[in-house]
Design a protein around this motif. Sequence first.
Motif, PDB file in Angstrom:
ATOM      1  N   GLN A   1     -53.016   8.016  -1.857  1.00 44.79           N
ATOM      2  CA  GLN A   1     -52.875   8.044  -0.396  1.00 44.79           C
ATOM      3  C   GLN A   1     -52.826   9.494   0.071  1.00 44.79           C
ATOM      4  O   GLN A   1     -52.202  10.333  -0.585  1.00 44.79           O
ATOM      5  CB  GLN A   1     -51.580   7.333   0.029  1.00 44.79           C
ATOM      6  N   VAL A   2     -53.462   9.772   1.215  1.00 48.42           N
ATOM      7  CA  VAL A   2     -53.406  11.110   1.826  1.00 48.42           C
ATOM      8  C   VAL A   2     -52.750  11.005   3.189  1.00 48.42           C
ATOM      9  O   VAL A   2     -53.147  10.152   3.987  1.00 48.42           O
ATOM     10  CB  VAL A   2     -54.809  11.699   2.100  1.00 48.42           C
ATOM     11  N   GLU A   3     -51.804  11.874   3.471  1.00 50.61           N
ATOM     12  CA  GLU A   3     -51.279  11.960   4.829  1.00 50.61           C
ATOM     13  C   GLU A   3     -52.043  13.073   5.542  1.00 50.61           C
ATOM     14  O   GLU A   3     -52.174  14.182   5.019  1.00 50.61           O
ATOM     15  CB  GLU A   3     -49.775  12.241   4.814  1.00 50.61           C
ATOM     16  N   CYS A   4     -52.537  12.757   6.732  1.00 52.57           N
ATOM     17  CA  CYS A   4     -53.403  13.723   7.409  1.00 52.57           C
ATOM     18  C   CYS A   4     -53.408  13.470   8.911  1.00 52.57           C
ATOM     19  O   CYS A   4     -52.852  12.483   9.381  1.00 52.57           O
ATOM     20  CB  CYS A   4     -54.819  13.620   6.849  1.00 52.57           C
ATOM     21  N   THR A   5     -54.014  14.392   9.646  1.00 54.49           N
ATOM     22  CA  THR A   5     -54.095  14.259  11.100  1.00 54.49           C
ATOM     23  C   THR A   5     -55.518  14.565  11.569  1.00 54.49           C
ATOM     24  O   THR A   5     -56.262  15.275  10.902  1.00 54.49           O
ATOM     25  CB  THR A   5     -53.154  15.249  11.837  1.00 54.49           C
ATOM     26  N   ILE A   6     -55.856  14.034  12.739  1.00 55.80           N
ATOM     27  CA  ILE A   6     -57.144  14.341  13.360  1.00 55.80           C
ATOM     28  C   ILE A   6     -57.154  15.816  13.775  1.00 55.80           C
ATOM     29  O   ILE A   6     -56.178  16.313  14.340  1.00 55.80           O
ATOM     30  CB  ILE A   6     -57.347  13.453  14.613  1.00 55.80           C
ATOM     31  N   ASN A   7     -58.229  16.497  13.483  1.00 56.20           N
ATOM     32  CA  ASN A   7     -58.401  17.932  13.762  1.00 56.20           C
ATOM     33  C   ASN A   7     -57.379  18.797  13.016  1.00 56.20           C
ATOM     34  O   ASN A   7     -57.237  19.983  13.314  1.00 56.20           O
ATOM     35  CB  ASN A   7     -58.332  18.241  15.272  1.00 56.20           C
ATOM     36  N   GLY A   8     -56.632  18.193  12.092  1.00 53.43           N
ATOM     37  CA  GLY A   8     -55.645  18.948  11.317  1.00 53.43           C
ATOM     38  C   GLY A   8     -54.475  19.460  12.142  1.00 53.43           C
ATOM     39  O   GLY A   8     -53.786  20.398  11.728  1.00 53.43           O
ATOM     40  N   ILE A   9     -54.205  18.831  13.309  1.00 55.44           N
ATOM     41  CA  ILE A   9     -53.094  19.346  14.126  1.00 55.44           C
ATOM     42  C   ILE A   9     -51.753  19.043  13.459  1.00 55.44           C
ATOM     43  O   ILE A   9     -51.658  18.165  12.601  1.00 55.44           O
ATOM     44  CB  ILE A   9     -53.121  18.808  15.581  1.00 55.44           C
ATOM     45  N   GLY A  10     -50.732  19.766  13.840  1.00 57.75           N
ATOM     46  CA  GLY A  10     -49.408  19.540  13.266  1.00 57.75           C
ATOM     47  C   GLY A  10     -48.543  20.771  13.398  1.00 57.75           C
ATOM     48  O   GLY A  10     -48.963  21.784  13.952  1.00 57.75           O
ATOM     49  N   GLU A  11     -47.326  20.675  12.880  1.00 57.82           N
ATOM     50  CA  GLU A  11     -46.381  21.787  12.949  1.00 57.82           C
ATOM     51  C   GLU A  11     -47.024  23.078  12.445  1.00 57.82           C
ATOM     52  O   GLU A  11     -47.784  23.058  11.469  1.00 57.82           O
ATOM     53  CB  GLU A  11     -45.190  21.485  12.027  1.00 57.82           C
ATOM     54  N   ARG A  12     -46.714  24.169  13.062  1.00 59.56           N
ATOM     55  CA  ARG A  12     -47.205  25.508  12.664  1.00 59.56           C
ATOM     56  C   ARG A  12     -48.735  25.536  12.503  1.00 59.56           C
ATOM     57  O   ARG A  12     -49.453  25.284  13.450  1.00 59.56           O
ATOM     58  CB  ARG A  12     -46.490  25.973  11.389  1.00 59.56           C
ATOM     59  N   ALA A  13     -49.189  25.786  11.263  1.00 57.96           N
ATOM     60  CA  ALA A  13     -50.639  25.875  11.025  1.00 57.96           C
ATOM     61  C   ALA A  13     -51.272  24.502  10.843  1.00 57.96           C
ATOM     62  O   ALA A  13     -52.457  24.393  10.544  1.00 57.96           O
ATOM     63  CB  ALA A  13     -50.897  26.756   9.810  1.00 57.96           C
ATOM     64  N   GLY A  14     -50.489  23.458  10.975  1.00 55.61           N
ATOM     65  CA  GLY A  14     -51.037  22.112  10.961  1.00 55.61           C
ATOM     66  C   GLY A  14     -51.001  21.426   9.601  1.00 55.61           C
ATOM     67  O   GLY A  14     -50.428  21.922   8.633  1.00 55.61           O
ATOM     68  N   ASN A  15     -51.629  20.249   9.577  1.00 55.58           N
ATOM     69  CA  ASN A  15     -51.638  19.371   8.407  1.00 55.58           C
ATOM     70  C   ASN A  15     -53.027  19.325   7.777  1.00 55.58           C
ATOM     71  O   ASN A  15     -53.971  19.893   8.298  1.00 55.58           O
ATOM     72  CB  ASN A  15     -51.306  17.937   8.854  1.00 55.58           C
ATOM     73  N   THR A  16     -53.130  18.526   6.743  1.00 55.18           N
ATOM     74  CA  THR A  16     -54.425  18.199   6.152  1.00 55.18           C
ATOM     75  C   THR A  16     -55.291  17.538   7.214  1.00 55.18           C
ATOM     76  O   THR A  16     -54.822  16.643   7.922  1.00 55.18           O
ATOM     77  CB  THR A  16     -54.206  17.208   4.994  1.00 55.18           C
TER      78      THR A  16
END
Length: 519
Positions: free
Chosen positions: A228-243
Motif C-alpha cells: 500500500q502507498v499513502e499519497c496525495t494528488i499533486n503531492g500536496i501536504g505538510e511542508r514539502a508535501g507527500n508522495t
Amino acid sequence: MSTSSTRMIRIFDTTLRDGEQSPGASMNVEEKVMVAKQLARLEVDIIEAGFAFSSPGDFEAVRRIAQEVEGPTICSLARARPEDIDRAWEALKGAPKVRIHTFLSTSDIHLKHQFRMTREEALKRAVAMVEHARGYVEDVEFSPMDASRSDPVYLCEVLEAVIAAGASTVNIPDTVGYAVPWEFGGLIRGIRERVPNIDKAVISMHCHNDLGLAVANSLAAIVEGAGQVECTINGIGERAGNTSLEEIVMGLRTRRDLYGADTKVRSEEISKTSRLVSKITGMVVQPNKAIVGANAFAHTSGIHQDGLLKEKSTYEIMRPESIGLVQSKLVMGKLSGRHAFRQRLEELGYRLSEEDVNHAFTRFKRLADQKKELYEEDLEVIISEEIARIPERVALKDLQVESGTNRVPTATVVLDIDGQSVKQTGTGDGPVDAAYRTIAGMTQTKSRLLSYTVKAITGGTDAQGEVSVRLEEDGRTVSGHGADTDIIVASARAYLNALNKLAYWSSKSHDAAQRVSLI
Ligand SMILES: [Zn+2]
C-alpha cells in the motif's frame, strides 16, 4: 502486459487529511466531498477523509464522505487515544467500507520529548488502541510515527504486537522526510524478515518530500514487498508535501516490466483530478512537475518533435491520453437543452441532484450566451463552482468598469450584501484594482490579498478566464475562484468567493482545528 504475477498495490489517498494540512490549502466540507467523489472516479482504494476528532468541520467531512461516496474504503485518522478512536467511529459508522487509522510514535526522540512515555508504555498503548478500534471495525491501520528514525528492533516488536492485536495494515511513515531509498527499502526488508506475523498484514508507507525523495522512497518500499502507498494528488501536504499519487501510479504502470506491480487506478482521471485539487486548494502545480505539470508532455526540441511526428514512441514513454490529457472536445453548444446537458454530465461521470443540475444549467446557459463553443473543461468549472458553493453573504449583481489608455480606471459595483442591494463607484490603478478597492470598501473587509492569478481555461479569445485569489485574515488563508469570459468579472467573482469563504469560516469560528503533530 498484465500478467498473473503482477502485484496490485493499494492506493491510500490522503489529499483530504495530510494534503489539507498544507499551509493555505484548507477546504470546506462541500469541497472535500467533491474531491472525494472525484477520487472515487479515479478508483483509489482508500480515502483518508480527515481527522474526525480535530474539529467539527473535519468530523462533518468524514461523516458526509462516508455516507455519500461509493467505492473506496473511507478512513479517519485518530491518535492512540480512546476519545479520538470513538470520534472516528462516530463519523464513519453506517458506511459500508470503513477503516480507522491510529498512530503513535516509536522513535525515542518523540517518545521522550513529545509524548513523555517509555518504550514499554508506548507499546502497551498501541496494542490497547488497536484493540479498541477493532471493537468497532475489522479494518484497522496502525502507524508507528517517525518509524524511519526509530530503533528497528523496537519498531519490529511494536509491529508484531499490533498485528497480533488485529491491525491489518501497518504503515511505515517517514514523518520528517529523512530517509533515502536504499535505506528505506532496507527498513521494509528488515520488517519482513524480523516480524514473524507480518504476512497477516499489508505493509504500507507514508513518505514526506523534504529531500525530494518521497516517491523514490515509496517505490523502494514497493520493490521490497510493501502493498500500500499513502499519497496525495499533486503531492500536496505538510511542508514539502507527500508522495505524489500520479507519479506512483504512472511510474508503476510505465515500468511494470521492472516493478511487476500496478494499481487499479483509472489513470485517465488523473489530469482532471489534478486540476480540481489545484483549483480548490489554490495550490498551483509547477509547470515542470512530472505527469501533471503543464509542460510534462510538451516537446519543444526540434529533433524530438521530428521523431514524434514519425513515431510517437521515439521520445514519448507515456501517452498524454493515458492521464486523460486529450484534445479539448466540444461538448455543448448554445442550443443544447437541459436534458442533453444532464446526459453530458452523466457521461463525464457527474451524478447530480435535481437542484444541483438546475443551478449548473442556469450557469451553463449564461456561459453559452457569451461563448460559442463549450468544452469539457468549461463544464468542469461550472460543476465545481455551482456544486461546491457555500452560503453567500455577498453576491455580485452588476459590474461596470471603464478603463483605457487615457482615463482613470473606474469601477461601479452593485452588490447584494446580506439581502440589501448596495451600489458604489471607485477608482484604482487598473480595472481589477478599481473593482477590488470598491468591493473592499463596500464589504469593509480587513483581509489582505496574497496572490492573484489568471489563466485561460481553453484556447481562443472567447475562452473563459479563470481567476484564483488567496486572501488572508486573522491568520486564516482562503482561496477564491471565479470564471467568466470577461476577466474583470471573473476577478470580481474570485474575490467575492474568497470573501464569502472568510465569512463562512468566521461564522463557524468554533471550528478551529487542533494543531497537533501528525504523521
Ligand atoms: Zn504526513
